[in-house]
Every structure is written in C-alpha cells, then in structure tokens.
Write a protein that holds these residues in place. Structure first.
Motif, PDB file in Angstrom:
ATOM      1  N   ALA B  22      44.024  30.679  26.034  1.00  0.00           N
ATOM      2  CA  ALA B  22      42.563  30.703  26.173  1.00  0.00           C
ATOM      3  C   ALA B  22      42.172  30.520  27.644  1.00  0.00           C
ATOM      4  O   ALA B  22      41.291  31.233  28.159  1.00  0.00           O
ATOM      5  N   ALA B  23      42.863  29.614  28.320  1.00  0.00           N
ATOM      6  CA  ALA B  23      42.561  29.391  29.739  1.00  0.00           C
ATOM      7  C   ALA B  23      42.890  30.638  30.545  1.00  0.00           C
ATOM      8  O   ALA B  23      42.118  31.035  31.441  1.00  0.00           O
ATOM      9  N   GLY B  24      44.005  31.266  30.227  1.00  0.00           N
ATOM     10  CA  GLY B  24      44.395  32.491  30.932  1.00  0.00           C
ATOM     11  C   GLY B  24      43.367  33.589  30.746  1.00  0.00           C
ATOM     12  O   GLY B  24      42.962  34.262  31.723  1.00  0.00           O
ATOM     13  N   ALA B  25      42.909  33.777  29.512  1.00  0.00           N
ATOM     14  CA  ALA B  25      41.920  34.828  29.220  1.00  0.00           C
ATOM     15  C   ALA B  25      40.606  34.538  29.945  1.00  0.00           C
ATOM     16  O   ALA B  25      39.990  35.437  30.538  1.00  0.00           O
ATOM     17  N   ALA B  26      40.188  33.276  29.908  1.00  0.00           N
ATOM     18  CA  ALA B  26      38.918  32.909  30.551  1.00  0.00           C
ATOM     19  C   ALA B  26      38.991  33.107  32.063  1.00  0.00           C
ATOM     20  O   ALA B  26      38.080  33.686  32.672  1.00  0.00           O
ATOM     21  N   LEU B  27      40.075  32.663  32.664  1.00  0.00           N
ATOM     22  CA  LEU B  27      40.220  32.788  34.121  1.00  0.00           C
ATOM     23  C   LEU B  27      40.261  34.248  34.549  1.00  0.00           C
ATOM     24  O   LEU B  27      39.674  34.629  35.574  1.00  0.00           O
ATOM     25  N   PHE B  28      40.953  35.049  33.751  1.00  0.00           N
ATOM     26  CA  PHE B  28      41.071  36.469  34.104  1.00  0.00           C
ATOM     27  C   PHE B  28      39.698  37.144  34.098  1.00  0.00           C
ATOM     28  O   PHE B  28      39.327  37.853  35.047  1.00  0.00           O
ATOM     29  N   GLU B  29      38.948  36.921  33.019  1.00  0.00           N
ATOM     30  CA  GLU B  29      37.632  37.572  32.931  1.00  0.00           C
ATOM     31  C   GLU B  29      36.670  37.004  33.995  1.00  0.00           C
ATOM     32  O   GLU B  29      35.848  37.739  34.550  1.00  0.00           O
ATOM     33  N   TRP B  30      36.800  35.733  34.275  1.00  0.00           N
ATOM     34  CA  TRP B  30      35.983  35.117  35.330  1.00  0.00           C
ATOM     35  C   TRP B  30      36.331  35.753  36.684  1.00  0.00           C
ATOM     36  O   TRP B  30      35.437  36.120  37.445  1.00  0.00           O
ATOM     37  N   ALA B  31      37.637  35.920  36.926  1.00  0.00           N
ATOM     38  CA  ALA B  31      38.073  36.490  38.201  1.00  0.00           C
ATOM     39  C   ALA B  31      37.522  37.909  38.377  1.00  0.00           C
ATOM     40  O   ALA B  31      37.160  38.313  39.487  1.00  0.00           O
ATOM     41  N   LEU B  32      37.451  38.662  37.291  1.00  0.00           N
ATOM     42  CA  LEU B  32      36.934  40.035  37.391  1.00  0.00           C
ATOM     43  C   LEU B  32      35.467  40.044  37.816  1.00  0.00           C
ATOM     44  O   LEU B  32      35.032  40.940  38.547  1.00  0.00           O
ATOM     45  N   THR B  33      34.720  39.046  37.376  1.00  0.00           N
ATOM     46  CA  THR B  33      33.311  39.002  37.799  1.00  0.00           C
ATOM     47  C   THR B  33      33.207  38.726  39.301  1.00  0.00           C
ATOM     48  O   THR B  33      32.239  39.120  39.951  1.00  0.00           O
ATOM     49  N   ARG B  34      34.230  38.047  39.852  1.00  0.00           N
ATOM     50  CA  ARG B  34      34.234  37.752  41.289  1.00  0.00           C
ATOM     51  C   ARG B  34      34.485  39.016  42.118  1.00  0.00           C
ATOM     52  O   ARG B  34      34.000  39.146  43.231  1.00  0.00           O
ATOM     53  N   VAL B  35      35.279  39.933  41.570  1.00  0.00           N
ATOM     54  CA  VAL B  35      35.666  41.114  42.363  1.00  0.00           C
ATOM     55  C   VAL B  35      34.930  42.376  41.911  1.00  0.00           C
ATOM     56  O   VAL B  35      35.168  43.457  42.461  1.00  0.00           O
ATOM     57  N   ALA B  36      34.072  42.243  40.905  1.00  0.00           N
ATOM     58  CA  ALA B  36      33.354  43.434  40.409  1.00  0.00           C
ATOM     59  C   ALA B  36      32.486  44.027  41.514  1.00  0.00           C
ATOM     60  O   ALA B  36      31.845  43.284  42.282  1.00  0.00           O
TER      61      ALA B  36
END
Lengths: 295, 266
Positions: B22-36
């Motif tokens: 769950a932490a991995g999934a959340a961090l990944f999607e959060w990271a994508l918002t940073r680089v979008a």
C-alpha cells in the motif's frame, strides 16, 4: 449396545493406482481407548484423515459421533480433537497465538489448556516464543495440547508419542488416562506396541491397507500361541512333540515350542511323562502377537 | 464466526506485506503528481509527438494524445507495471497462501480437522483478497489525491481517478478469483504462485502484443487487461460491459474454486 463413537463400513481409499485402504469395517464404542496398530504405510493415517473428512473416501462410509463424515455440515468436528502424526504450525506465530487461533476455530473454550501445559512442562516463556524456535519435542507437546485443550469427546491421535522423551511419554500416558476417565473416546494409532498394550482397551491391526484383526488386548494375547520352553534331565526326541505345535530351537535336552492355548493342557500332560527338569510357559507380548499376524 | 477467525488469521499472516504494498502504491502515484507535466508543457510535447510515424504512435497506444495531457499522464500511473506489480503481488501471495499454502505447509490438517466448512475457508480467503485490494487501491488513489493538493495548476481533480481505480480493483478482483481457483486445486503454494503469476503475466503480454500486432489482434478479448483501459475510463467513465466481463470472470473462477476445494483431498 452403546453408541458408536466411530463406525466405518467398507471404507476404502485409493491414490491413483495405490490402494491405501481397503474395505475397512470398524466400530469404536464411546468411552473406549482404541489402538490402531500397523507398520508404516499400513493405512493408519489415511484412516484417521478419512474419519476427519480431510480425505474423500473412494468407497464405503464413515460416521463419527453419530454424523456421516461425508455430509457438508462440519459442526461435529467441534467435538473432535486431532493430533496429526506430523503436526506443522505457522512458524512465525507464538505457541500461545497458535493455541488461541486453533481453540477459536474449535468453538469450544480451551478448558484443559493450563493443565495440559503443566503436565507437559510447557511454560509461558516457551509459549511466548515463535514456533520456529521450538525443538521437535516442544512442537510435539504443542500438538498434543492443541488436540486436547478443548476437552474433545473424541480424540484422534496419530502416533502421539513420536519424538517425545520417555519422561514426557509417561506424562502423556497419564493424560490419556485422565481423558478416558472424563468419558472421552480415544482413537490411538501407533506402531509402538507396548504403549498400545498399556493404554488401550481394544486394538485393531492393519497391514497393507487391510484390517487383519480386531479384539481387546487380552483376547488378542489369548488367541496367540504360547511359547513353551522345556528343559529335560535326559535326552528326548523333540520330533515327538511336534504334533502339539511348532517346534523351534531344539536339542535333546532343550525344546522350544509355539503352541495354541487349546493344545497347552495336552502338552503339559505329555511333558509330565518325560524327565522334565524345568518348564516355562510365556504369554506372547503384543509385539510377538503382532509379528506373528504379520508373518 | 469461523470466517472472522480465519480473516484474523490471514490478517496476521499478511499485514506487513500489505502495508509495504500500500505504501509503495501510494508513493508511486504521489510521485507521478510531482513530475506530471503542466498543461503548457503537455500541449507542446503532444504537438511534437504527433509528427511520429504511425507504427510508433501505435506502440504508445491510441490514447497518446490523452496521455500527454496532465490528466492523461496521471492516468498512465494506473496502468503502469509498478502499480500492477503491487496489486499482483497481493493477489498471488494471498490466493496462493490461503489454500494451497496451508496444504503445502501441512497446517491445513489443523484447520480442516476443525468445524470449519471448506466454503468458509474459500470465503475468508476471498474476503482477505478483496479487503487487501481495496487497501492497496485506495492507497494508490490517496497518493494521487495528496499529490494533487500541492499542484492545483495541473487543473486535475482527484475524483476523476475514482472510476479508474474502481476498474483496476475489478480487474484484480477477477484475478483474485482465478488465483483462488488455482490455489484450490494446487498441492502447494509454489505451484499456485507459478500458475497464478503466469496467468497474470500472460494476460498482460497478450493484450500488449495483440494491440501492436494485427495478426493476433483478434486474441485481445482473451486478456483481462483489455477490459481495463484507464484512458478510456477517464474519457468515458467505466464501461458497464468491461465491468461486467471482469465481474463475470471473477464469479465463475470463484465458483470453480468452491467446487474444486469442496471435492478435493486435503
């Protein structure tokens, strides 16, 4: 006739082309300690797993505590305690967590847990440790506790003393005695003959998936042949005694025979006519009876 | 009662990996918002990529234009192999461990010898699978939602991704049914893991290749991934037909799991 705790009719199981159990018809009365003897691969474990519904029979039916095993309703198993021959646990769970989980599935309070733990010398420090740190003997003790902690009406014990040291074995025999006094039925598979002799009322012998005989321990002993050892003061002809039974190791002054109980009086009378010096008549141990059946 | 007890048992066995996934999934999607990319960047790059030859465009899929918007870029994260891996690990781990794993370990004897109907064991495994999927999927969506809080310039609403994550959940619920059916018939966790992960990987590869290669294009409906297209969901919402296919596959596989597990030797 009292109620049967276990009844099987024509029970059989094949695994592919391997015949593990064939035409087993057996009745175990409520409250008795029933020994189930046989060498490795005789079908003892298969029978117990069939009685629990873990295996589906290839033939026949089994009823346990009055309920057909094949029926979908599993509630009857709440009254059954099972000790697998090779009990495995969840390695990361502590002993206490394991017992709690299994008692919770049993849906009966673990009223006997504390007593069993004391008798088997499993203290709370041991129970707090993960099961993966247990020795084989400790795991076996835990297996015994999980099987009996909820005061089962029927205990199916598959080679219960395997891996236990002699002191713990003694404690276990005491536990079996107490369980019996509570009125529970015990179905006890083993290939350790002396313990069956010691704790069981009746015994069934199994070989190659087939039932060889069933009877109480005393009857089994009675029907088996006696070992007679005769010492003579003068030379005799051992062949002259052959019609009483099977002549074993013999010299003119020392004869060993195996004779049936029925032939014993006539043999003793005949020996009395000979220059008899010493006579020993031995009841066979269950082991000898067992081996003779299996010969 | 026994289902609840078994659920507690499965929770204790799988809670740590669940937290990591769950932490991995959340961090990944959060990271994508940073680089979008912001809308201006996205528009420029989109115009540039339209000049690429047609076969290259096909490799990127027919949603290329949408993918290059801020909204579409974040949608890519819901079909990215990393998120799919997080969800697959959960499905394979729990489905294989709950039935075949207990049998292979030898602990099924202790459970099966107690008053627990086999259907309840399957029900508990399904409950654990779906609950864990919900946690991982919700964590992924929360990663997007939290990330978007600081990037209002993207002009994207986190709520747009709720139907996407629902489609993703449905896809892996269907895989859960398949995983349970495999586990119900397997002798140990190893073989169940191999078959279930093989099925998911094959389904993924089949859909990918069938999209690129006309000769096998007709096989595309055989892959469950065909029924989960985040960009399509972003544009048109979750297609009822796709949802129905995934739900039906999951239900049929679950029925197979129940039938197999009821009849087998433990």
């Amino acid at each position: 006739m009292s109620a049967a705790a276990i009844e099987t009719r024509g029970l059989g199981k094949t695994f592919g082309s391997v015949l593990a159990l064939q035409d087993l018809s057996l009745r175990v009365e409520e409250g008795e300690v029933f020994g189930f003897l046989g060498p490795n691969g005789a079908g003892k474990t298969t029978t117990i797993r069939l009685l629990l519904g873990l295996l589906r029979p290839s033939a026949g039916v089994a009823t346990v505590l009055g309920r057909a095993v094949a029926e979908g309703d599993a509630r009857w198993r709440g009254d059954v305690g099972y000790l697998p021959g090779d009990a495995r646990f969840w390695p990361r769970f502590s002993g206490e967590r394991t017992l709690d989980f299994l008692a919770s599935l049993q849906r009966r309070p673990p009223l006997l847990r504390r007593t069993l733990l004391e008798r088997l010398d499993l203290d709370r420090h041991v129970l707090a440790r993960p099961v993966r740190t247990y020795s084989d003997g400790m795991r076996r003790k835990l297996a015994i506790v999980q099987a009996l902690q909820c005061e089962p009406k029927l205990a199916l014990l598959d080679e219960p003393t395997k891996g236990l040291d002699p002191l713990v074995q003694q404690a276990f025999y005491g536990i079996v005695g107490e369980t019996r006094r509570r009125g529970a039925t015990i179905f006890f598979s083993s290939h350790v003959l002396f313990e069956v002799q010691r704790v069981c009322d009746r015994v069934a012998m199994l070989r190659g998936g087939r039932l060889i005989s069933v009877g109480d321990v005393e009857t089994l002993r009675r029907i088996e042949r006696r070992r007679v050892v005769a010492e003579f003061a003068e030379d005799v002809d051992p062949a002259g005694l052959a019609h009483f039974g099977e002549v074993g190791p013999a010299t003119p002054r020392h004869v060993e025979l195996l004779v049936s109980q029925e032939a014993l009086p006539a043999l003793v009378a005949r020996l009395g006519m000979l220059p008899l010096l010493d006579l020993v008549v031995e009841r066979p141990s269950l082991e000898e009876a067992f081996l003779e059946r299996y010969r | 009662m026994s289902v609840r007890t078994l659920l507690g048992h499965l929770w204790r066995l799988h809670r740590l990996p669940l937290a990591v996934l769950a932490a991995g999934a959340a961090l990944f999607e959060w990271a994508l918002t940073r680089v979008a990319p912001d809308p201006a960047q996205a528009s420029f790059v989109s115009e540039l990529l339209r000049l690429l030859p047609q076969p290259v465009l096909r490799i990127f899929g027919d949603e290329i234009a949408a993918n290059l918007s801020s909204r579409g870029f974040l949608g890519l994260g819901y079909r990215h192999p990393f998120l799919l891996l997080m969800l697959s690990v959960w499905v394979v781990r729990v489905a294989s461990g709950a039935l075949a794993g207990e049998i292979g370990r030898g602990t099924m004897d202790l459970i099966g010898a107690r008053p627990v109907a086999r259907s309840r064991q399957v029900a508990a495994a399904l409950g654990a699978l779906l609950a864990g999927l919900t946690v991982v999927a919700a964590a992924a969506w929360l990663g997007t939602a939290v990330g978007l809080v600081g990037r209002s310039t993207l002009g994207v609403a986190a709520g747009d991704y709720l139907p996407v994550i629902a489609g993703c959940w449905l896809l892996f619920a269907a895989f859960s049914g398949v995983g349970l059916a495999v586990s119900a018939g397997a002798r140990d966790a190893g073989s169940a893991i191999a078959w279930t992960s093989g099925f998911i990987a094959f389904s993924f590869v089949l859909e990918y290749l069938a999209r690129l290669w006309d000769r096998i294009g007709s096989l595309r409906p055989l892959s469950l991934f065909t029924y989960y297209q985040p960009q399509g969901i972003l544009r048109n919402g979750l297609a009822p037909g796709d949802g129905l296919v995934l739900a039906a596959v999951g239900a049929v596989a679950l029925a197979a799991a129940l039938a197999v597990f009821q009849r087998r030797d433990l």
